[in-house]
Design an enzyme around this catalytic site. Structure first.
Site, short mmCIF file in Angstrom:
data_model
loop_
_atom_site.label_atom_id
_atom_site.label_comp_id
_atom_site.label_asym_id
_atom_site.label_seq_id
_atom_site.Cartn_x
_atom_site.Cartn_y
_atom_site.Cartn_z
N CYS A 2 -43.69 -28.44 -52.47
CA CYS A 2 -43.58 -28.02 -50.90
C CYS A 2 -44.51 -28.65 -50.47
O CYS A 2 -44.66 -29.97 -50.42
CB CYS A 2 -44.48 -26.79 -51.16
SG CYS A 2 -44.45 -25.74 -52.31
N1 GLN Z 1 -46.47 -24.12 -57.20
C1 GLN Z 1 -45.74 -23.31 -55.73
C2 GLN Z 1 -45.25 -22.21 -55.92
O1 GLN Z 1 -44.34 -21.57 -56.40
C3 GLN Z 1 -46.18 -24.63 -55.24
C4 GLN Z 1 -44.48 -25.10 -55.18
C5 GLN Z 1 -44.24 -26.64 -54.30
O2 GLN Z 1 -45.66 -27.31 -54.08
N2 GLN Z 1 -42.99 -26.92 -54.75
O3 GLN Z 1 -44.92 -22.30 -54.80
#
Ligand code: GLN
Length: 245
Positions: A2
């Site tokens: 994210c």
């Molecule tokens: N693992 C976290 C989620 O599923 C963050 C994902 C990410 O950083 N893309 O939201």
């Protein structure tokens, strides 16, 4: 991964993280420039800010793409404060796509966002008896940090050392149990920011009236400085400090 961003300084609106910069979180939701894992951050978004009327933050989260919320531009123009945090989400495979799995996670006066992934088993017992907001790995990390903060500061006295120390403890504990984990955390309490670089990019940019922190630069200004991997960044009204983890 994210993407997340935060501000500490003179009051400004959340549009300054999301819509106004050329590469703000709106643009990063569909065209991030430094993202190594995942391509589009369309599984939800959230933002939090501190109104002087209350010590606890106001939070707004949706489990839809940030560009799909027609009410957001107007809200983000008036939602303002001296401490802001916002995030756009690309859900890790197997994680729920729902509002409660979307950053920022919140407890008391704290907000937290996570870029990365971690085995849920690696963080489950780091939160004591405290329940996570969601079964998402990031929610488990947030519960672990909030648990540390509550345990370390039961008097609820703000402490820069406390916020940074809680992130550092949770990141190093989780990484010891899951060496493949990517653990870029960003947290705030209304008076300070703390962030870790552990497996993904992190930048900060000192400005005349405050400091920006983001997964990747929000614009092409040369003032953006990378934070080395496996480091902790702490931002207080007195300045920024980077230390190895
Ligand atoms: N693992 C976290 C989620 O599923 C963050 C994902 C990410 O950083 N893309 O939201």
């Amino acid at each position: 991964m994210c993407r997340h961003a935060a501000w500490l300084g003179a009051p400004r609106p959340l549009t300054s993280l999301i819509h106004e910069p050329e590469h703000g979180l709106m643009r990063q939701s569909y065209a991030p420039r430094r993202q190594r894992h995942g391509t589009v951050n369309a599984d939800g978004f959230g933002m939090g800010w501190y109104d002087p009327a209350a010590p606890e933050p106001v939070r707004y989260r949706r489990a839809i793409p940030v560009w799909a919320d027609a009410n957001l531009p107007g809200l983000a123009r008036v939602a303002r404060g001296g401490c802001l945090l916002a995030a756009v989400r690309c859900a890790t495979v197997g994680m729920p796509v729902e509002e409660s799995a979307t950053a920022p996670f919140a407890a008391g006066r704290w907000l937290l966002s996570h870029n990365g992934r971690v085995a849920r088993d690696a963080v489950r017992d780091l939160a004591g008896a405290d329940a996570a907001e969601s079964t998402c790995d990031s929610a488990g990390l947030a519960a672990a940090v909030f648990h540390r903060l509550r345990t370390a500061a039961p008097s609820s006295t703000p402490s820069a050392a406390g916020l940074g120390a809680a992130l550092a403890e949770v990141v190093t504990s989780a990484a010891a149990r899951d060496p493949e984990a990517r653990l870029n955390l960003l947290a705030c309490d209304g008076t300070q920011l703390a962030a870790t670089a552990w497996g993904d990019t992190l930048f900060h940019r000192p400005c005349p009236d405050g400091v920006l922190v983001a997964s990747e630069p929000l614009c092409d200004d040369p003032g953006w400085r990378p934070v080395p991997d496996r480091s902790l960044l702490v931002v207080t009204p007195d300045g920024s400090r980077v230390q190895p983890l």
